[in-house]
Motif scaffolding. Sequence first.
Motif, short mmCIF file in Angstrom:
data_model
loop_
_atom_site.label_atom_id
_atom_site.label_comp_id
_atom_site.label_asym_id
_atom_site.label_seq_id
_atom_site.Cartn_x
_atom_site.Cartn_y
_atom_site.Cartn_z
N LYS A 151 47.29 57.55 48.71
CA LYS A 151 46.59 58.84 48.66
C LYS A 151 45.27 58.73 47.91
N GLU A 152 45.07 57.59 47.25
CA GLU A 152 43.86 57.39 46.43
C GLU A 152 43.48 55.92 46.47
N THR A 153 42.20 55.67 46.43
CA THR A 153 41.70 54.32 46.28
C THR A 153 40.46 54.39 45.39
N GLY A 154 39.65 53.34 45.39
CA GLY A 154 38.46 53.38 44.55
C GLY A 154 37.72 52.07 44.57
N VAL A 155 36.81 51.92 43.65
CA VAL A 155 35.99 50.71 43.53
C VAL A 155 36.02 50.23 42.08
N THR A 156 35.87 48.92 41.94
CA THR A 156 35.90 48.30 40.62
C THR A 156 34.78 47.29 40.51
N THR A 157 34.06 47.30 39.39
CA THR A 157 33.13 46.22 39.09
C THR A 157 33.76 45.36 38.01
N PHE A 158 33.64 44.04 38.20
CA PHE A 158 34.25 43.13 37.23
C PHE A 158 33.47 41.82 37.19
N LYS A 159 33.68 41.06 36.12
CA LYS A 159 33.03 39.77 35.94
C LYS A 159 33.84 38.69 36.66
N LEU A 160 33.18 37.88 37.44
CA LEU A 160 33.85 36.80 38.16
C LEU A 160 34.37 35.75 37.20
N GLN A 161 35.55 35.22 37.52
CA GLN A 161 36.09 34.07 36.83
C GLN A 161 36.84 33.23 37.86
N HIS A 162 37.62 32.24 37.42
CA HIS A 162 38.20 31.26 38.34
C HIS A 162 39.10 31.90 39.41
N ALA A 163 40.12 32.64 39.00
CA ALA A 163 41.06 33.22 39.96
C ALA A 163 40.43 34.41 40.68
N ILE A 164 40.71 34.56 41.96
CA ILE A 164 40.08 35.59 42.78
C ILE A 164 40.46 36.99 42.31
N ASP A 165 39.44 37.83 42.12
CA ASP A 165 39.60 39.26 41.80
C ASP A 165 40.40 39.52 40.53
N THR A 166 40.30 38.62 39.56
CA THR A 166 41.08 38.78 38.33
C THR A 166 40.23 38.95 37.07
N GLY A 167 38.92 38.96 37.20
CA GLY A 167 38.05 39.01 36.03
C GLY A 167 38.12 40.33 35.27
N ASP A 168 37.52 40.35 34.08
CA ASP A 168 37.54 41.54 33.23
C ASP A 168 36.83 42.70 33.90
N ILE A 169 37.47 43.86 33.85
CA ILE A 169 36.94 45.06 34.50
C ILE A 169 35.81 45.67 33.68
N LEU A 170 34.73 46.04 34.36
CA LEU A 170 33.60 46.70 33.70
C LEU A 170 33.68 48.21 33.90
N LEU A 171 33.73 48.66 35.16
CA LEU A 171 33.84 50.09 35.46
C LEU A 171 34.69 50.29 36.70
N ARG A 172 35.31 51.48 36.81
CA ARG A 172 36.06 51.84 38.02
C ARG A 172 35.75 53.29 38.38
N ASP A 173 35.91 53.61 39.66
CA ASP A 173 35.76 54.98 40.12
C ASP A 173 36.72 55.19 41.28
N SER A 174 37.42 56.32 41.29
CA SER A 174 38.43 56.57 42.31
C SER A 174 38.06 57.77 43.17
N PHE A 175 38.68 57.85 44.34
CA PHE A 175 38.49 59.01 45.24
C PHE A 175 39.71 59.10 46.15
N PRO A 176 39.99 60.30 46.70
CA PRO A 176 41.18 60.49 47.52
C PRO A 176 41.02 59.95 48.94
N ILE A 177 42.14 59.64 49.56
CA ILE A 177 42.18 59.25 50.98
C ILE A 177 42.87 60.38 51.74
N GLY A 178 42.21 60.93 52.75
CA GLY A 178 42.79 62.01 53.54
C GLY A 178 43.94 61.53 54.41
N GLU A 179 44.80 62.44 54.79
CA GLU A 179 46.00 62.11 55.56
C GLU A 179 45.70 61.44 56.89
#
Length: 331
Positions: A151-179
């Motif tokens: 029902k919800e998703t969003g976007v995340t900015t983060f710093k790259l490191q070795h493992a994929i999509d696991t770096g430290d989070i900088l900011l996030r923003d969420s929004f709803p997904i319609g039915e």
Amino acid sequence: MIEFQHKQKDLGPNTVSFGLVSPLKIVFMGTPEFAVASLDALVKAGFTIVGVITAPDKPAGRGMKLTESAVKKYAVEHGLNVLQPEKLKNPEFLDELKALQADLQIVVAFRMLPEVVWNMPRLGTVNLHGSLLPQYRGAAPINWAVINGEKETGVTTFKLQHAIDTGDILLRDSFPIGENETAGEVHDKMKEIGAQLLVKTVKGLAENSLNPQPQASASEADLKHAPKIFTETSKIDFNKTTEEVHNLVRGLSPFPGAFTTMDGKTLKIYRSEKNYPDTPNMPAEKPGDLITDGKQYLRFACADGYLEVKELQLEGKKKMNTQDFLRGYRY
């Protein structure tokens, strides 16, 4: 703390000055249309883009004409420096990248980077990811969020490191997904929301006002993944619930499209609605049966109801709504 100022003075149209510090130099990496919104937002915010890295031109279409990526087209139109390496570890490319002397690299919808690339700038490399990390790490976060009925998703900015999509989070923003929203519609909202989040992120890094946070630890059982979509993923199983089938359809629309067969031909379904019988009993038809009046509606029986098809494409035909399809189809 570095003071952030929207001053352009004599530094050029794509420059932001930070107090007594030299303008922040940014290298942007991206390829598809999704990334263009972020690059455009950075340019309009006044940041100095010293280089744009994108995929090499590729042959496409019937004539196999060389086609530029969406990011390259934008960069060329705005007079930005473009690099198109075949291999990111190529010594010649690495020398060119180092010569740009970037303070920060930004990655939006690009390929995996080797450490020699993402670790080059003094401020590292920031990635914009289309989910609320740590959930939906992987290549297709928008698709899987819709397929799973989030029902919800969003976007995340983060710093790259070795493992994929696991770096430290900088900011996030969420929004709803319609039915009934499709992955394509979520994509179009997300690229704009993500672009603005990226601008906030770069400003925060320039001001040294962000507090990077490690991604929340979660057991493997609690994590939802977003692997690449394959043909088998797109095949509709009408033994599943109406909700599950509907979510698969919208999660794969407009590409690659959920499919079934009809009269021996592949039928892709791009838009649907849930339709439940008046009684709580199971539908009289067995899962996969097609029901239509030949004029207005076309439905497939599922485990607990019907998938009402609204937009479809039969193999060899154009994409169209159900009524137009039924007017021209002969059983």
